[in-house]
Design a protein around this motif. Structure first.
Motif, PDB file in Angstrom:
ATOM      1  N   GLY A  10      -2.021  20.305   8.507  1.00  0.00           N
ATOM      2  CA  GLY A  10      -2.499  20.998   7.558  1.00  0.00           C
ATOM      3  C   GLY A  10      -1.565  21.932   6.667  1.00  0.00           C
ATOM      4  N   ALA A  11      -0.934  22.637   7.409  1.00  0.00           N
ATOM      5  CA  ALA A  11       0.132  23.440   6.699  1.00  0.00           C
ATOM      6  C   ALA A  11       1.197  22.676   5.731  1.00  0.00           C
ATOM      7  N   GLN A  12       1.437  21.520   6.486  1.00  0.00           N
ATOM      8  CA  GLN A  12       2.198  20.644   5.684  1.00  0.00           C
ATOM      9  C   GLN A  12       1.727  20.327   4.256  1.00  0.00           C
ATOM     10  N   GLU A  13       0.596  19.886   4.453  1.00  0.00           N
ATOM     11  CA  GLU A  13       0.071  19.395   3.304  1.00  0.00           C
ATOM     12  C   GLU A  13      -0.595  20.315   2.176  1.00  0.00           C
ATOM     13  N   SER A  14      -0.596  21.351   2.568  1.00  0.00           N
ATOM     14  CA  SER A  14      -0.965  22.740   1.611  1.00  0.00           C
ATOM     15  C   SER A  14       0.047  23.555   1.104  1.00  0.00           C
ATOM     16  N   ILE A  15       0.574  24.227   2.024  1.00  0.00           N
ATOM     17  CA  ILE A  15       1.681  25.201   1.735  1.00  0.00           C
ATOM     18  C   ILE A  15       2.870  24.704   1.564  1.00  0.00           C
ATOM     19  N   LEU A  16       3.398  23.698   2.039  1.00  0.00           N
ATOM     20  CA  LEU A  16       4.532  23.004   1.546  1.00  0.00           C
ATOM     21  C   LEU A  16       4.683  22.623   0.084  1.00  0.00           C
ATOM     22  N   LYS A  17       3.694  22.180  -0.382  1.00  0.00           N
ATOM     23  CA  LYS A  17       3.494  21.607  -1.809  1.00  0.00           C
ATOM     24  C   LYS A  17       3.204  22.996  -2.686  1.00  0.00           C
ATOM     25  N   ALA A  18       2.459  23.981  -2.068  1.00  0.00           N
ATOM     26  CA  ALA A  18       2.307  25.418  -2.758  1.00  0.00           C
ATOM     27  C   ALA A  18       3.912  26.081  -3.271  1.00  0.00           C
ATOM     28  N   VAL A  19       4.599  25.908  -2.163  1.00  0.00           N
ATOM     29  CA  VAL A  19       5.992  26.690  -2.389  1.00  0.00           C
ATOM     30  C   VAL A  19       6.591  25.774  -3.334  1.00  0.00           C
TER      31      VAL A  19
ATOM     32  N   GLN B   5       0.838  -1.234  -0.077  1.00  0.00           N
ATOM     33  CA  GLN B   5       0.023  -0.080  -0.112  1.00  0.00           C
ATOM     34  C   GLN B   5       0.805   1.283  -0.047  1.00  0.00           C
ATOM     35  N   ARG B   6       1.857   1.361   0.767  1.00  0.00           N
ATOM     36  CA  ARG B   6       2.957   2.450   0.653  1.00  0.00           C
ATOM     37  C   ARG B   6       3.712   2.548  -0.491  1.00  0.00           C
ATOM     38  N   PHE B   7       4.066   1.416  -1.270  1.00  0.00           N
ATOM     39  CA  PHE B   7       4.532   1.476  -2.416  1.00  0.00           C
ATOM     40  C   PHE B   7       3.465   2.194  -3.397  1.00  0.00           C
ATOM     41  N   GLY B   8       2.266   1.793  -3.589  1.00  0.00           N
ATOM     42  CA  GLY B   8       1.452   2.714  -4.077  1.00  0.00           C
ATOM     43  C   GLY B   8       1.367   3.976  -4.266  1.00  0.00           C
ATOM     44  N   LYS B   9       1.429   4.484  -2.839  1.00  0.00           N
ATOM     45  CA  LYS B   9       1.471   5.929  -2.570  1.00  0.00           C
ATOM     46  C   LYS B   9       2.827   6.520  -3.232  1.00  0.00           C
ATOM     47  N   ALA B  10       3.930   5.899  -3.034  1.00  0.00           N
ATOM     48  CA  ALA B  10       5.225   6.327  -3.517  1.00  0.00           C
ATOM     49  C   ALA B  10       5.165   6.423  -5.153  1.00  0.00           C
ATOM     50  N   VAL B  11       4.446   5.597  -6.077  1.00  0.00           N
ATOM     51  CA  VAL B  11       4.113   5.834  -7.416  1.00  0.00           C
ATOM     52  C   VAL B  11       3.203   7.000  -7.627  1.00  0.00           C
ATOM     53  N   LYS B  12       2.258   7.271  -6.810  1.00  0.00           N
ATOM     54  CA  LYS B  12       1.200   7.956  -7.299  1.00  0.00           C
ATOM     55  C   LYS B  12       1.546   9.544  -6.944  1.00  0.00           C
ATOM     56  N   LYS B  13       2.078   9.748  -5.779  1.00  0.00           N
ATOM     57  CA  LYS B  13       2.027  11.022  -5.047  1.00  0.00           C
ATOM     58  C   LYS B  13       3.113  12.219  -5.998  1.00  0.00           C
ATOM     59  N   PRO B  14       3.930  12.072  -6.485  1.00  0.00           N
ATOM     60  CA  PRO B  14       4.658  13.077  -7.380  1.00  0.00           C
ATOM     61  C   PRO B  14       3.848  13.556  -8.689  1.00  0.00           C
ATOM     62  N   ALA B  15       3.307  12.490  -9.227  1.00  0.00           N
ATOM     63  CA  ALA B  15       2.453  12.335 -10.583  1.00  0.00           C
ATOM     64  C   ALA B  15       1.083  13.277 -10.148  1.00  0.00           C
ATOM     65  N   LYS B  16       0.544  12.695  -9.082  1.00  0.00           N
ATOM     66  CA  LYS B  16      -0.746  13.414  -8.622  1.00  0.00           C
ATOM     67  C   LYS B  16      -0.432  15.000  -8.359  1.00  0.00           C
ATOM     68  N   ASP B  17       0.329  15.198  -7.376  1.00  0.00           N
ATOM     69  CA  ASP B  17       0.884  16.838  -6.949  1.00  0.00           C
ATOM     70  C   ASP B  17       1.218  17.493  -8.396  1.00  0.00           C
TER      71      ASP B  17
END
Length: 414
Positions: A324-333, A115-127
């Motif tokens: 909340g800040a980690q998942e929103s602002i950090l990606k925005a930067v 399951q964690r491997f799946g997250k590793a595959v999807k996250k950079p592409a999704k973001d």
């Protein structure tokens, strides 16, 4: 021309909302599972050491591989295939836990790692595909909406399972948990269906961001490096919630059967704070990240340093603000620093650095907890506060670049 721009912005906003609903059902699935996972593994026969090792290994794989999947996504430009494959692996592993037999903790641990491997595959592409649309609607606001819907799912998942356990009222809790995992197959299926709907409606999300791409490889410029160092400090000082749950169970401040509700409460604070700080970021930039870090930094003092319910709830609320800040602002930067053609690599490096430091920091704080809770508190607070000068420095370098400096990428207009 303005009408055309308005149409593009509306389409981008609709895409962000649709992907946010995908995240809502996805988080219902895996955060619901996370709220009972430790107890389930224990009932399946796993030792505390095995649970700790697999949890840490899963997180390490889930974050460390993102540097590879991010570069692969940039190289192939297969944003949707990478996102879909990752989501399918991620979502399929959770209901599969319902098939684990008594004593089958090794199989359960394998599914957790998958399951964690799946997250590793999807996250950079999704973001990355979200970042394309976010440039049209405001990066802070866009990732904040995503995080709000994401954490709404993270709230609903544990609450749903709490109600299932309550209604079943069975002494055979292992089989009740298996029913819970089976029920999580419903939001898992909804996640995949909506993901294909999003792909059908928006097959080329990269078209949202109209910039001239180059074939230049990604370079870790000075501004990006400074920022990654800052978020690594923050990640190292940010306690994993499992340590908070363990401490709460030991102190007996709240009944054990309501621990999932404590996590759900943290997710609710996370969702609201993400919206607020995302809006703040679009207005004030990196100063909003400094403010959110100042707010979250003392959470360990209240959770681990005080023996009262009000202190626990306040500490968990501050933890939720940081999340909340980690998942929103950090990606925005990251979106504002890294150019379009290299953004998956940027997200991969950012997420890998943050995740590995979070894993190492949580591991170290777990060891400090056994030796001296005061040491845990000091480490957590100091590491989070140490990130603030690097955020400030990132902003200074960005301003210098906008005045004509050659180092780094100029900040996009908000």
């Amino acid at each position: 021309m303005d009408k055309k721009n308005d149409k593009v912005k509306k389409a981008a906003f609709s895409f962000i909302l649709l992907m946010g609903i995908v995240s809502l059902f996805s988080d219902m699935t895996h955060e619901g599972a996370a709220s009972i996972m430790g107890a389930y593994l224990s009932l399946a026969g796993a030792s505390a050491a095995a649970i700790g090792f697999v949890s840490g290994l899963g997180e390490f794989i889930g974050y460390s591989l993102r540097i590879i999947t991010g570069k692969l996504t940039d190289r192939t430009k297969k944003y949707w295939p990478m996102t879909i494959v990752g989501y399918v692996i991620d979502c399929a592993a959770i209901p599969a836990l319902a098939l684990v037999p008594n004593g089958g903790w090794v199989v359960a641990c394998f599914l957790i790692v998958i399951q964690r491997f799946g997250k590793a595959v999807k996250k950079p592409a999704k973001d990355t595909i979200l970042s394309f649309a976010a440039t049209q609607t405001g990066t802070g606001k866009s990732f904040a909406i995503q995080e709000f819907l994401d954490q709404l799912g993270a709230f609903l998942g544990p609450v749903m399972l709490f109600l299932v356990v309550l209604l079943k009222n069975s002494t055979d809790i292992f089989n009740v948990y298996k029913i819970c995992f089976l029920l999580l197959g419903v939001p898992a299926a909804a996640t995949i269906i909506l993901l294909f709907v999003a792909k059908a409606r928006y097959p080329e999300p990269d078209k949202f961001e109209k910039v001239q791409e180059t074939s230049e490889p990604f370079h870790m410029n000075r501004r990006f490096i400074i920022y990654v160092v800052g978020i690594s400090f923050f990640g190292a000082g940010f306690v994993d919630f499992s340590l908070i749950t363990m401490h709460t169970m030991k102190t007996g401040l709240i009944p054990t059967d309501t621990l999932s509700l404590l996590y759900a409460g943290a997710m609710a604070v996370d969702a609201v704070s993400a919206l607020f700080f995302g809006w703040l970021y679009d207005k004030y930039g990196l100063r909003s990240l400094m403010v959110s870090t100042l707010c979250s930094a003392p959470f360990a003092i209240f959770i681990f340093g005080m023996d009262s319910q009000w202190a626990l709830f306040l500490g968990v609320a501050l933890w939720g603000i940081g999340m909340g800040a980690q998942e929103s602002i950090l990606k925005a930067v990251v979106t504002d620093i890294v150019p379009k053609q290299n953004r998956s690599s940027g997200f991969g490096i950012f997420q890998t650095s943050f995740g590995v430091c979070w894993f190492i920091g949580s591991w170290l704080m777990g060891a400090l907890y056994d030796i001296s809770p005061t040491g845990l508190i000091a480490f957590s607070v100091v590491m989070q506060l140490a990130a603030i000068p690097f955020y400030y420095w990132t902003g200074i370098v960005g301003k210098n670049n906008n005045k004509g400096g050659q180092d780094g990428i100029t900040e996009s207009n908000r």
